[in-house]
Design a protein around this motif. Structure first.
Motif, PDB file in Angstrom:
ATOM      1  N   ALA A  29     -33.629  -9.327 -11.466  1.00  0.00           N
ATOM      2  CA  ALA A  29     -32.343  -8.849 -11.986  1.00  0.00           C
ATOM      3  C   ALA A  29     -32.378  -8.690 -13.498  1.00  0.00           C
ATOM      4  N   THR A  30     -31.657  -7.690 -13.985  1.00  0.00           N
ATOM      5  CA  THR A  30     -31.497  -7.483 -15.420  1.00  0.00           C
ATOM      6  C   THR A  30     -30.158  -8.088 -15.813  1.00  0.00           C
ATOM      7  N   VAL A  31     -30.177  -9.290 -16.327  1.00  0.00           N
ATOM      8  CA  VAL A  31     -28.945 -10.011 -16.644  1.00  0.00           C
ATOM      9  C   VAL A  31     -29.136 -10.768 -17.945  1.00  0.00           C
ATOM     10  N   PHE A  32     -28.138 -10.692 -18.827  1.00  0.00           N
ATOM     11  CA  PHE A  32     -28.200 -11.305 -20.146  1.00  0.00           C
ATOM     12  C   PHE A  32     -26.979 -12.190 -20.352  1.00  0.00           C
ATOM     13  N   ALA A  33     -27.091 -13.144 -21.247  1.00  0.00           N
ATOM     14  CA  ALA A  33     -25.991 -14.052 -21.563  1.00  0.00           C
ATOM     15  C   ALA A  33     -25.675 -13.976 -23.046  1.00  0.00           C
ATOM     16  N   GLY A  34     -24.389 -14.109 -23.385  1.00  0.00           N
ATOM     17  CA  GLY A  34     -23.975 -14.097 -24.777  1.00  0.00           C
ATOM     18  C   GLY A  34     -22.514 -14.485 -24.885  1.00  0.00           C
ATOM     19  N   ASP A  35     -21.892 -14.113 -25.988  1.00  0.00           N
ATOM     20  CA  ASP A  35     -20.459 -14.387 -26.115  1.00  0.00           C
ATOM     21  C   ASP A  35     -19.666 -13.189 -25.594  1.00  0.00           C
ATOM     22  N   HIS A  36     -18.340 -13.263 -25.671  1.00  0.00           N
ATOM     23  CA  HIS A  36     -17.517 -12.175 -25.155  1.00  0.00           C
ATOM     24  C   HIS A  36     -17.842 -10.847 -25.831  1.00  0.00           C
ATOM     25  N   ALA A  37     -18.018 -10.866 -27.145  1.00  0.00           N
ATOM     26  CA  ALA A  37     -18.287  -9.625 -27.873  1.00  0.00           C
ATOM     27  C   ALA A  37     -19.607  -9.002 -27.430  1.00  0.00           C
ATOM     28  N   ASP A  38     -20.616  -9.831 -27.169  1.00  0.00           N
ATOM     29  CA  ASP A  38     -21.903  -9.308 -26.692  1.00  0.00           C
ATOM     30  C   ASP A  38     -21.722  -8.558 -25.383  1.00  0.00           C
ATOM     31  N   ALA A  39     -20.936  -9.149 -24.478  1.00  0.00           N
ATOM     32  CA  ALA A  39     -20.723  -8.521 -23.170  1.00  0.00           C
ATOM     33  C   ALA A  39     -19.979  -7.201 -23.311  1.00  0.00           C
ATOM     34  N   VAL A  40     -18.947  -7.175 -24.152  1.00  0.00           N
ATOM     35  CA  VAL A  40     -18.156  -5.956 -24.322  1.00  0.00           C
ATOM     36  C   VAL A  40     -18.977  -4.858 -24.981  1.00  0.00           C
ATOM     37  N   ASN A  41     -19.701  -5.209 -26.021  1.00  0.00           N
ATOM     38  CA  ASN A  41     -20.444  -4.195 -26.765  1.00  0.00           C
ATOM     39  C   ASN A  41     -21.566  -3.571 -25.948  1.00  0.00           C
ATOM     40  N   GLY A  42     -22.113  -4.325 -25.005  1.00  0.00           N
ATOM     41  CA  GLY A  42     -23.250  -3.814 -24.249  1.00  0.00           C
ATOM     42  C   GLY A  42     -22.915  -3.214 -22.901  1.00  0.00           C
ATOM     43  N   ALA A  43     -21.650  -3.271 -22.493  1.00  0.00           N
ATOM     44  CA  ALA A  43     -21.278  -2.846 -21.141  1.00  0.00           C
ATOM     45  C   ALA A  43     -20.292  -1.687 -21.165  1.00  0.00           C
ATOM     46  N   ASP A  44     -20.179  -1.014 -20.029  1.00  0.00           N
ATOM     47  CA  ASP A  44     -19.226   0.088 -19.856  1.00  0.00           C
ATOM     48  C   ASP A  44     -18.004  -0.356 -19.065  1.00  0.00           C
ATOM     49  N   LEU A  45     -18.245  -1.207 -18.064  1.00  0.00           N
ATOM     50  CA  LEU A  45     -17.205  -1.675 -17.154  1.00  0.00           C
ATOM     51  C   LEU A  45     -17.091  -3.182 -17.321  1.00  0.00           C
ATOM     52  N   LEU A  46     -15.914  -3.653 -17.792  1.00  0.00           N
ATOM     53  CA  LEU A  46     -15.717  -5.064 -18.100  1.00  0.00           C
ATOM     54  C   LEU A  46     -14.864  -5.727 -17.032  1.00  0.00           C
ATOM     55  N   LEU A  47     -15.301  -6.880 -16.556  1.00  0.00           N
ATOM     56  CA  LEU A  47     -14.580  -7.641 -15.553  1.00  0.00           C
ATOM     57  C   LEU A  47     -13.961  -8.862 -16.222  1.00  0.00           C
ATOM     58  N   LEU A  48     -12.632  -8.855 -16.337  1.00  0.00           N
ATOM     59  CA  LEU A  48     -11.921  -9.950 -16.986  1.00  0.00           C
ATOM     60  C   LEU A  48     -11.696 -11.052 -15.950  1.00  0.00           C
ATOM     61  N   ALA A  49     -12.544 -12.069 -15.985  1.00  0.00           N
ATOM     62  CA  ALA A  49     -12.529 -13.129 -14.980  1.00  0.00           C
ATOM     63  C   ALA A  49     -12.193 -14.471 -15.630  1.00  0.00           C
ATOM     64  N   VAL A  50     -11.102 -14.474 -16.388  1.00  0.00           N
ATOM     65  CA  VAL A  50     -10.613 -15.714 -16.998  1.00  0.00           C
ATOM     66  C   VAL A  50      -9.206 -15.960 -16.468  1.00  0.00           C
ATOM     67  N   PRO A  51      -8.732 -17.214 -16.476  1.00  0.00           N
ATOM     68  CA  PRO A  51      -7.374 -17.486 -15.997  1.00  0.00           C
ATOM     69  C   PRO A  51      -6.329 -16.755 -16.830  1.00  0.00           C
ATOM     70  N   PHE A  52      -5.202 -16.440 -16.201  1.00  0.00           N
ATOM     71  CA  PHE A  52      -4.144 -15.712 -16.888  1.00  0.00           C
ATOM     72  C   PHE A  52      -3.741 -16.355 -18.219  1.00  0.00           C
ATOM     73  N   PRO A  53      -3.569 -17.670 -18.318  1.00  0.00           N
ATOM     74  CA  PRO A  53      -3.159 -18.246 -19.606  1.00  0.00           C
ATOM     75  C   PRO A  53      -4.164 -18.013 -20.737  1.00  0.00           C
ATOM     76  N   ALA A  54      -5.427 -17.793 -20.397  1.00  0.00           N
ATOM     77  CA  ALA A  54      -6.450 -17.574 -21.424  1.00  0.00           C
ATOM     78  C   ALA A  54      -6.673 -16.104 -21.744  1.00  0.00           C
ATOM     79  N   ALA A  55      -6.175 -15.217 -20.891  1.00  0.00           N
ATOM     80  CA  ALA A  55      -6.524 -13.800 -21.008  1.00  0.00           C
ATOM     81  C   ALA A  55      -6.005 -13.163 -22.295  1.00  0.00           C
TER      82      ALA A  55
END
Length: 210
Positions: A52-78
């Motif tokens: 698998a091609t999978v990388f780890a980082g902070d939120h900004a890393d995920a957003v900057n490198g992706a096209d489709l973002l999955l917001l999988a945090v609880p509502f109070p944190a979103a």
């Protein structure tokens, strides 16, 4: 070309979606405020799918490198996460699966609340709200194809999310405009209650029969 998937969150839903995206051959970026947690998800995914091609980082890393973002945090944190990432999300598709559990009035969904916070150019799609994380794993589905209800105001983002849903072995059910997420939000507490009442251990789901 298939969208690169960015997962914001490392809980059961975020980890499960990262795993299934990798199973489907998608490039995956896992983002978290705690990079160690993102790294743990990355290791877990690679242990199951060594190629698998999978990388780890902070939120900004995920957003900057992706096209489709999955917001999988609880509502109070979103809200905090989206405020931090507002500019970086321009031009992206954001899948909002957060559930307010009564924290919003019935004429407002979580997805609508979050869409109002974001800049023009970010497409918000409500999806995966009515799905337990356990049923993301094909091993728990018993060969059944489960539904994922989705809603968005724009057709093209809906189609991109639907393509991802199909890739991970589920069936997209197009519920129309983003306002339909109000109904999806209301379906979740009932799903949880019925699952508890019948002792289904997070294996219950809503099914659409045309």
């Amino acid at each position: 070309m298939a969208d690169v998937i960015g997962v914001l969150g490392t809980g059961h839903m975020g980890g499960g979606l990262a795993r299934e995206a990798a199973r489907a051959g998608r490039r995956v970026l896992v983002g978290s405020r705690d990079i160690a947690r993102a790294e743990r998800v990355r290791r877990d995914v690679r242990a199951r799918f060594p190629g698998a091609t999978v990388f780890a980082g902070d939120h900004a890393d995920a957003v900057n490198g992706a096209d489709l973002l999955l917001l999988a945090v609880p509502f109070p944190a979103a809200a905090g996460v989206l405020t931090e990432l507002r500019q970086a999300l321009v031009g992206k598709v954001l899948v909002d699966m957060s559930n307010p559990f009564g924290a919003l009035p019935p004429d407002r969904s979580a997805a609508e609340e979050h869409a109002a916070m974001l800049s023009a150019g970010t497409a918000v799609v409500a999806a995966f709200k009515t799905n337990f994380s356990d049923l993301l794993d094909p091993a728990n589905r018993g060969g059944a194809v489960y539904d994922v209800h989705l809603a968005a105001d724009e057709r093209h983002p809906r189609e991109r999310v639907a393509a991802f849903i199909i890739d991970i072995g589920l069936r997209p059910v197009d519920c129309g405009p983003l306002a339909s997420a109000r109904v999806l939000d209301a379906m979740v507490p009932l799903l949880v209650e019925m699952d508890r009442r019948f002792g289904n251990n997070r294996r219950s789901a809503w099914a659409w029969t045309p």
